[in-house]
Design a protein around this motif. Structure first.
Motif, short mmCIF file in Angstrom:
data_model
loop_
_atom_site.label_atom_id
_atom_site.label_comp_id
_atom_site.label_asym_id
_atom_site.label_seq_id
_atom_site.Cartn_x
_atom_site.Cartn_y
_atom_site.Cartn_z
N TYR A 1 41.05 41.25 47.33
CA TYR A 1 38.99 41.59 46.51
C TYR A 1 38.54 40.08 46.97
O TYR A 1 36.84 39.95 46.32
CB TYR A 1 39.85 41.39 45.50
CG TYR A 1 40.09 42.63 44.40
CD1 TYR A 1 39.40 44.01 44.53
CD2 TYR A 1 41.42 42.96 44.16
CE1 TYR A 1 39.55 44.95 44.31
CE2 TYR A 1 41.45 44.25 43.43
CZ TYR A 1 40.60 45.21 43.63
OH TYR A 1 41.18 46.80 43.33
N ILE A 2 39.17 39.36 48.46
CA ILE A 2 37.94 38.37 48.05
C ILE A 2 37.15 38.17 49.32
O ILE A 2 37.49 38.90 50.74
CB ILE A 2 38.98 37.19 49.03
CG1 ILE A 2 39.78 36.65 47.71
CG2 ILE A 2 37.82 35.65 49.28
CD1 ILE A 2 39.36 36.11 46.46
N ASN B 1 35.54 40.58 41.80
CA ASN B 1 34.51 41.80 42.29
C ASN B 1 35.92 42.65 42.61
O ASN B 1 35.27 44.44 43.01
CB ASN B 1 35.71 41.23 44.85
CG ASN B 1 34.70 40.57 45.18
OD1 ASN B 1 33.55 40.08 44.58
ND2 ASN B 1 35.53 38.81 45.38
N ARG B 2 37.46 42.86 42.06
CA ARG B 2 37.65 43.84 41.21
C ARG B 2 36.61 44.91 40.26
O ARG B 2 36.45 45.90 40.70
CB ARG B 2 39.00 43.88 40.99
CG ARG B 2 40.07 44.85 39.98
CD ARG B 2 40.66 44.09 39.68
NE ARG B 2 41.19 43.64 38.91
CZ ARG B 2 42.03 42.85 38.02
NH1 ARG B 2 42.94 43.04 38.15
NH2 ARG B 2 41.37 42.53 36.15
N TYR C 1 44.71 46.89 41.39
CA TYR C 1 44.90 46.90 43.14
C TYR C 1 44.33 47.16 43.98
O TYR C 1 43.91 48.30 43.54
CB TYR C 1 46.41 46.91 43.39
CG TYR C 1 47.12 45.19 42.61
CD1 TYR C 1 47.48 44.06 43.49
CD2 TYR C 1 48.21 45.76 41.22
CE1 TYR C 1 48.63 43.24 42.56
CE2 TYR C 1 48.88 44.79 40.99
CZ TYR C 1 48.60 43.68 41.09
OH TYR C 1 49.67 42.81 41.12
N ASP D 1 37.46 34.62 41.37
CA ASP D 1 36.37 35.79 42.77
C ASP D 1 37.74 37.76 42.84
O ASP D 1 36.46 38.27 43.27
CB ASP D 1 36.58 35.49 44.21
CG ASP D 1 35.51 34.02 43.97
OD1 ASP D 1 34.57 34.26 43.21
OD2 ASP D 1 35.66 33.25 45.20
N ARG D 2 38.61 37.18 42.45
CA ARG D 2 39.33 38.81 42.64
C ARG D 2 38.85 39.16 41.55
O ARG D 2 38.78 40.40 41.47
CB ARG D 2 41.08 38.02 42.44
CG ARG D 2 41.03 37.74 44.11
CD ARG D 2 42.80 37.93 44.21
NE ARG D 2 43.86 36.97 43.02
CZ ARG D 2 43.99 35.96 43.24
NH1 ARG D 2 43.78 35.28 44.23
NH2 ARG D 2 44.95 35.67 41.35
N GLU E 1 39.36 40.91 53.79
CA GLU E 1 39.76 41.97 53.71
C GLU E 1 40.75 43.03 54.74
O GLU E 1 41.87 43.11 54.11
CB GLU E 1 38.87 43.25 53.24
CG GLU E 1 39.10 44.38 52.87
CD GLU E 1 37.98 45.64 52.19
OE1 GLU E 1 38.81 45.78 51.19
OE2 GLU E 1 37.39 45.67 52.47
N SER F 1 44.62 36.95 49.05
CA SER F 1 43.69 37.47 49.49
C SER F 1 43.24 39.26 49.17
O SER F 1 41.42 39.54 49.79
CB SER F 1 43.74 36.82 51.05
OG SER F 1 44.25 37.50 51.65
#
Length: 308
Positions: A197-198, A23-24, A279, A19-20, A212, A195
Protein backbone atom coordinates in the motif's frame (compact mmCIF):
# COMPACT_ATOMS: atom_id res chain seq x y z
CA UNK A 1 22.86 9.49 19.32
CA UNK A 2 21.43 5.98 19.76
CA UNK A 3 18.35 7.47 21.43
CA UNK A 4 17.84 9.84 18.47
CA UNK A 5 18.17 6.95 16.00
CA UNK A 6 15.52 4.96 17.84
CA UNK A 7 13.16 7.93 17.84
CA UNK A 8 13.71 8.47 14.12
CA UNK A 9 13.10 4.77 13.48
CA UNK A 10 9.81 4.92 15.38
CA UNK A 11 8.75 8.03 13.47
CA UNK A 12 9.53 6.35 10.15
CA UNK A 13 7.60 3.22 11.16
CA UNK A 14 4.62 5.32 12.20
CA UNK A 15 4.75 7.24 8.90
CA UNK A 16 4.71 3.96 6.98
CA UNK A 17 1.76 2.72 9.04
CA UNK A 18 -0.18 5.92 8.36
CA UNK A 19 0.56 5.75 4.62
CA UNK A 20 -0.49 2.11 4.40
CA UNK A 21 -3.64 2.79 6.42
CA UNK A 22 -4.61 5.79 4.26
CA UNK A 23 -3.96 4.04 0.95
CA UNK A 24 -5.74 0.87 2.07
CA UNK A 25 -8.77 3.00 2.96
CA UNK A 26 -8.73 4.60 -0.50
CA UNK A 27 -8.44 1.18 -2.21
CA UNK A 28 -11.40 -0.17 -0.25
CA UNK A 29 -13.67 2.80 -1.02
CA UNK A 30 -14.65 1.28 -4.35
CA UNK A 31 -15.52 -2.07 -2.79
CA UNK A 32 -18.70 -3.21 -1.09
CA UNK A 33 -18.79 -2.85 2.68
CA UNK A 34 -17.19 -5.79 4.41
CA UNK A 35 -19.63 -8.16 6.07
CA UNK A 36 -17.86 -11.04 7.78
CA UNK A 37 -18.12 -13.02 10.99
CA UNK A 38 -14.32 -12.99 10.97
CA UNK A 39 -14.09 -9.24 11.66
CA UNK A 40 -14.56 -7.73 15.12
CA UNK A 41 -15.62 -4.13 15.76
CA UNK A 42 -13.24 -2.11 17.93
CA UNK A 43 -16.06 -0.29 19.74
CA UNK A 44 -17.29 -3.59 21.19
CA UNK A 45 -14.04 -4.36 23.03
CA UNK A 46 -11.91 -3.09 25.87
CA UNK A 47 -8.16 -3.49 25.32
CA UNK A 48 -5.61 -4.16 28.05
CA UNK A 49 -1.91 -4.94 28.07
CA UNK A 50 -1.09 -8.56 28.83
CA UNK A 51 1.05 -8.71 32.00
CA UNK A 52 3.83 -11.04 30.85
CA UNK A 53 7.53 -10.84 31.59
CA UNK A 54 8.67 -12.21 28.20
CA UNK A 55 7.88 -10.54 24.88
CA UNK A 56 8.13 -13.06 22.07
CA UNK A 57 8.59 -12.76 18.31
CA UNK A 58 5.07 -11.36 17.91
CA UNK A 59 5.87 -8.38 20.13
CA UNK A 60 3.73 -6.95 22.90
CA UNK A 61 0.34 -8.63 23.24
CA UNK A 62 -2.99 -7.14 24.25
CA UNK A 63 -6.11 -8.69 25.72
CA UNK A 64 -9.45 -7.73 24.13
CA UNK A 65 -12.56 -8.25 26.27
CA UNK A 66 -16.07 -7.94 24.86
CA UNK A 67 -17.81 -5.13 26.75
CA UNK A 68 -21.16 -6.95 26.66
CA UNK A 69 -19.84 -10.46 27.28
CA UNK A 70 -16.84 -10.64 29.60
CA UNK A 71 -16.28 -14.32 28.76
CA UNK A 72 -15.51 -13.47 25.12
CA UNK A 73 -11.81 -12.60 25.00
CA UNK A 74 -9.04 -12.51 22.43
CA UNK A 75 -5.27 -12.34 22.56
CA UNK A 76 -4.36 -9.46 20.26
CA UNK A 77 -1.27 -9.31 18.03
CA UNK A 78 -0.60 -5.86 16.58
CA UNK A 79 3.15 -5.12 16.42
CA UNK A 80 4.05 -6.82 13.13
CA UNK A 81 1.95 -6.94 9.98
CA UNK A 82 2.81 -10.55 9.13
CA UNK A 83 1.20 -11.80 12.37
CA UNK A 84 -2.37 -10.94 11.33
CA UNK A 85 -2.37 -12.54 7.88
CA UNK A 86 -0.39 -15.64 8.87
CA UNK A 87 -2.30 -16.33 12.09
CA UNK A 88 -5.60 -15.86 10.26
CA UNK A 89 -4.71 -18.10 7.31
CA UNK A 90 -3.07 -20.77 9.50
CA UNK A 91 -6.17 -21.11 11.64
CA UNK A 92 -8.68 -21.04 8.78
CA UNK A 93 -6.74 -23.42 6.55
CA UNK A 94 -5.95 -25.70 9.49
CA UNK A 95 -9.68 -25.94 10.20
CA UNK A 96 -10.33 -26.73 6.52
CA UNK A 97 -7.88 -29.61 6.90
CA UNK A 98 -9.95 -31.03 9.78
CA UNK A 99 -7.89 -29.86 12.74
CA UNK A 100 -8.90 -27.99 15.91
CA UNK A 101 -7.54 -24.44 16.09
CA UNK A 102 -8.34 -21.44 18.23
CA UNK A 103 -10.49 -19.14 16.11
CA UNK A 104 -8.75 -16.08 14.67
CA UNK A 105 -10.44 -12.84 13.59
CA UNK A 106 -9.36 -9.43 12.32
CA UNK A 107 -10.15 -6.28 14.23
CA UNK A 108 -11.73 -3.67 11.98
CA UNK A 109 -8.95 -1.12 11.47
CA UNK A 110 -10.12 -0.22 7.96
CA UNK A 111 -11.00 3.41 8.70
CA UNK A 112 -8.30 5.85 9.87
CA UNK A 113 -7.12 6.93 12.36
CA UNK A 114 -5.48 3.97 14.05
CA UNK A 115 -6.12 3.20 17.72
CA UNK A 116 -2.96 4.47 19.53
CA UNK A 117 -2.69 1.16 21.41
CA UNK A 118 -1.84 -0.60 18.11
CA UNK A 119 1.65 -0.43 16.65
CA UNK A 120 0.55 -1.40 13.13
CA UNK A 121 -2.65 -1.27 11.14
CA UNK A 122 -3.09 -5.05 10.84
CA UNK A 123 -4.52 -6.32 14.11
CA UNK A 124 -5.68 -9.85 14.80
CA UNK A 125 -7.56 -11.42 17.70
CA UNK A 126 -6.87 -15.04 18.66
CA UNK A 127 -9.53 -16.82 20.71
CA UNK A 128 -8.48 -16.72 24.37
CA UNK A 129 -7.93 -20.16 25.87
CA UNK A 130 -8.24 -20.92 29.57
CA UNK A 131 -5.20 -23.15 29.88
CA UNK A 132 -4.62 -26.22 31.97
CA UNK A 133 -1.09 -26.84 30.67
CA UNK A 134 1.50 -25.14 28.45
CA UNK A 135 4.16 -26.82 26.31
CA UNK A 136 2.44 -30.16 26.80
CA UNK A 137 4.22 -33.45 26.16
CA UNK A 138 2.42 -36.26 24.38
CA UNK A 139 3.16 -38.98 26.91
CA UNK A 140 1.67 -36.83 29.67
CA UNK A 141 -1.58 -35.82 27.96
CA UNK A 142 -2.34 -38.75 25.63
CA UNK A 143 -4.77 -40.44 28.05
CA UNK A 144 -6.37 -37.18 29.17
CA UNK A 145 -6.66 -35.17 25.97
CA UNK A 146 -9.96 -35.30 24.04
CA UNK A 147 -8.39 -34.60 20.62
CA UNK A 148 -5.11 -36.47 20.96
CA UNK A 149 -5.08 -37.26 17.21
CA UNK A 150 -4.59 -33.53 16.53
CA UNK A 151 -1.14 -33.77 18.11
CA UNK A 152 0.01 -35.54 14.94
CA UNK A 153 -2.11 -33.49 12.59
CA UNK A 154 -0.37 -30.39 13.99
CA UNK A 155 3.00 -31.93 13.20
CA UNK A 156 1.90 -32.42 9.59
CA UNK A 157 0.38 -28.96 9.24
CA UNK A 158 3.53 -27.32 10.60
CA UNK A 159 5.40 -28.89 7.67
CA UNK A 160 2.72 -28.03 5.11
CA UNK A 161 2.59 -24.38 6.16
CA UNK A 162 6.39 -23.92 6.36
CA UNK A 163 6.17 -23.24 10.07
CA UNK A 164 9.28 -21.48 11.32
CA UNK A 165 7.70 -20.42 14.61
CA UNK A 166 8.12 -22.05 18.00
CA UNK A 167 6.30 -25.39 18.05
CA UNK A 168 4.05 -25.00 21.07
CA UNK A 169 1.11 -27.17 22.07
CA UNK A 170 -1.17 -26.17 24.95
CA UNK A 171 -4.14 -27.86 26.61
CA UNK A 172 -7.18 -25.96 27.81
CA UNK A 173 -9.28 -26.66 30.89
CA UNK A 174 -11.69 -28.73 28.78
CA UNK A 175 -8.80 -31.07 27.90
CA UNK A 176 -8.51 -30.01 24.27
CA UNK A 177 -5.06 -29.35 22.82
CA UNK A 178 -4.22 -26.51 20.44
CA UNK A 179 -1.17 -25.47 18.49
CA UNK A 180 -0.46 -21.79 19.12
CA UNK A 181 2.01 -19.12 17.89
CA UNK A 182 1.54 -19.50 14.14
CA UNK A 183 2.91 -16.17 12.92
CA UNK A 184 6.21 -17.12 11.30
CA UNK A 185 4.74 -19.26 8.53
CA UNK A 186 3.99 -19.51 4.78
CA UNK A 187 7.37 -17.91 3.92
CA UNK A 188 5.85 -14.47 4.63
CA UNK A 189 7.65 -12.10 6.97
CA UNK A 190 7.15 -8.60 8.30
CA UNK A 191 9.91 -7.48 5.92
CA UNK A 192 8.01 -8.88 2.91
CA UNK A 193 4.91 -6.85 3.82
CA UNK A 194 6.43 -3.51 4.86
CA UNK A 195 5.87 -1.82 1.51
CA UNK A 196 2.29 -2.93 0.79
CA UNK A 197 0.00 0.00 0.00
CA UNK A 198 2.97 2.37 -0.24
CA UNK A 199 2.53 4.58 -3.33
CA UNK A 200 5.91 5.48 -4.75
CA UNK A 201 6.53 5.69 -8.50
CA UNK A 202 9.44 7.91 -9.49
CA UNK A 203 12.50 7.97 -11.70
CA UNK A 204 15.70 8.12 -9.67
CA UNK A 205 19.11 8.25 -11.37
CA UNK A 206 17.55 7.11 -14.62
CA UNK A 207 15.81 4.14 -12.98
CA UNK A 208 12.04 3.89 -12.58
CA UNK A 209 11.18 2.89 -9.01
CA UNK A 210 7.64 1.55 -8.49
CA UNK A 211 7.16 0.22 -4.95
CA UNK A 212 3.97 -1.71 -5.72
CA UNK A 213 5.51 -3.58 -8.65
CA UNK A 214 8.65 -4.22 -6.61
CA UNK A 215 6.57 -5.68 -3.76
CA UNK A 216 4.61 -7.93 -6.12
CA UNK A 217 7.90 -9.26 -7.50
CA UNK A 218 9.06 -9.95 -3.94
CA UNK A 219 6.02 -12.16 -3.39
CA UNK A 220 6.66 -14.02 -6.62
CA UNK A 221 10.27 -14.55 -5.56
CA UNK A 222 9.05 -15.98 -2.26
CA UNK A 223 6.89 -18.46 -4.14
CA UNK A 224 9.83 -19.42 -6.38
CA UNK A 225 11.95 -19.88 -3.28
CA UNK A 226 9.34 -22.08 -1.61
CA UNK A 227 8.81 -24.12 -4.77
CA UNK A 228 12.54 -24.81 -4.98
CA UNK A 229 12.84 -26.10 -1.39
CA UNK A 230 13.59 -29.77 -1.98
CA UNK A 231 14.69 -30.26 1.62
CA UNK A 232 11.07 -30.13 2.84
CA UNK A 233 11.14 -33.85 3.48
CA UNK A 234 7.72 -34.96 4.62
CA UNK A 235 8.92 -38.56 4.64
CA UNK A 236 11.48 -37.89 7.39
CA UNK A 237 8.69 -36.44 9.55
CA UNK A 238 6.56 -39.53 8.92
CA UNK A 239 9.43 -41.79 9.96
CA UNK A 240 9.91 -39.64 13.08
CA UNK A 241 6.26 -40.15 14.08
CA UNK A 242 6.38 -43.91 13.54
CA UNK A 243 9.71 -44.30 15.32
CA UNK A 244 9.03 -42.08 18.34
CA UNK A 245 5.29 -42.54 18.87
CA UNK A 246 4.22 -45.73 17.13
CA UNK A 247 2.89 -46.83 13.75
CA UNK A 248 -0.70 -46.51 15.00
CA UNK A 249 -0.36 -42.70 14.84
CA UNK A 250 0.84 -42.64 11.24
CA UNK A 251 -2.69 -42.28 9.86
CA UNK A 252 -3.35 -39.12 11.87
CA UNK A 253 -0.13 -37.53 10.64
CA UNK A 254 -1.10 -38.32 7.03
CA UNK A 255 -4.69 -37.05 7.25
CA UNK A 256 -3.82 -33.34 6.62
CA UNK A 257 -1.73 -34.35 3.59
CA UNK A 258 -4.68 -36.12 2.00
CA UNK A 259 -7.04 -33.31 3.01
CA UNK A 260 -4.80 -30.63 1.48
CA UNK A 261 -4.17 -32.65 -1.68
CA UNK A 262 -7.94 -32.99 -2.19
CA UNK A 263 -8.76 -29.43 -1.11
CA UNK A 264 -10.92 -27.49 -3.56
CA UNK A 265 -9.17 -24.10 -3.69
CA UNK A 266 -12.54 -22.42 -4.14
CA UNK A 267 -13.19 -23.20 -0.48
CA UNK A 268 -10.58 -20.54 0.28
CA UNK A 269 -12.51 -17.79 -1.52
CA UNK A 270 -14.45 -16.38 1.45
CA UNK A 271 -11.34 -16.50 3.64
CA UNK A 272 -9.25 -14.73 0.99
CA UNK A 273 -11.99 -12.15 0.40
CA UNK A 274 -11.92 -11.14 4.07
CA UNK A 275 -8.12 -11.12 4.11
CA UNK A 276 -8.00 -8.79 1.09
CA UNK A 277 -9.87 -5.99 2.84
CA UNK A 278 -6.79 -5.72 5.03
CA UNK A 279 -4.07 -6.78 2.57
CA UNK A 280 -3.71 -6.21 -1.19
CA UNK A 281 -5.21 -8.76 -3.57
CA UNK A 282 -1.77 -10.05 -4.54
CA UNK A 283 -1.25 -11.18 -0.93
CA UNK A 284 -4.44 -13.23 -1.13
CA UNK A 285 -3.28 -14.64 -4.48
CA UNK A 286 0.01 -15.57 -2.83
CA UNK A 287 -1.69 -17.86 -0.31
CA UNK A 288 -3.69 -19.60 -3.02
CA UNK A 289 -0.56 -20.14 -5.10
CA UNK A 290 1.28 -21.35 -2.00
CA UNK A 291 -1.38 -24.02 -1.39
CA UNK A 292 -1.32 -25.05 -5.07
CA UNK A 293 2.47 -25.51 -4.93
CA UNK A 294 2.05 -27.47 -1.69
CA UNK A 295 -0.52 -29.73 -3.34
CA UNK A 296 2.10 -30.59 -5.97
CA UNK A 297 4.68 -31.32 -3.27
CA UNK A 298 2.18 -33.48 -1.38
CA UNK A 299 1.26 -35.41 -4.51
CA UNK A 300 4.90 -36.38 -4.98
CA UNK A 301 5.17 -37.37 -1.33
CA UNK A 302 2.01 -39.51 -1.31
CA UNK A 303 3.05 -41.29 -4.50
CA UNK A 304 6.44 -42.04 -2.95
CA UNK A 305 5.09 -43.58 0.25
CA UNK A 306 2.52 -45.56 -1.75
CA UNK A 307 5.35 -47.24 -3.63
CA UNK A 308 7.23 -48.16 -0.40
Amino acid sequence: MLYEDRNQSKLIERALVNDRLKNRFLKNKSRQNLVSDDVLQLKDYEFKKVPISRIGDSGELLLAINKNNQSEKYIVKHEYIDCACNEFMYSKLGQLLGCKFADVKFFDTLTPPLNPMFTTEDVVGIEYLELESENVKFNIIKDKCKNVEDYFRYLAISKLFFDDDSYEIVMDKNNYIYKIDNSSTFCISNYTLQSIYINFDKEINGMNINIEEFTKKQFNRQLDYYKSQNYINYEDSLIYVKTNYGIEYEKYFLEPFFALYNLDLNKMNDIINTLCYFYPNYVGDYYKKYIKITQDKVKEFLEKIKQN
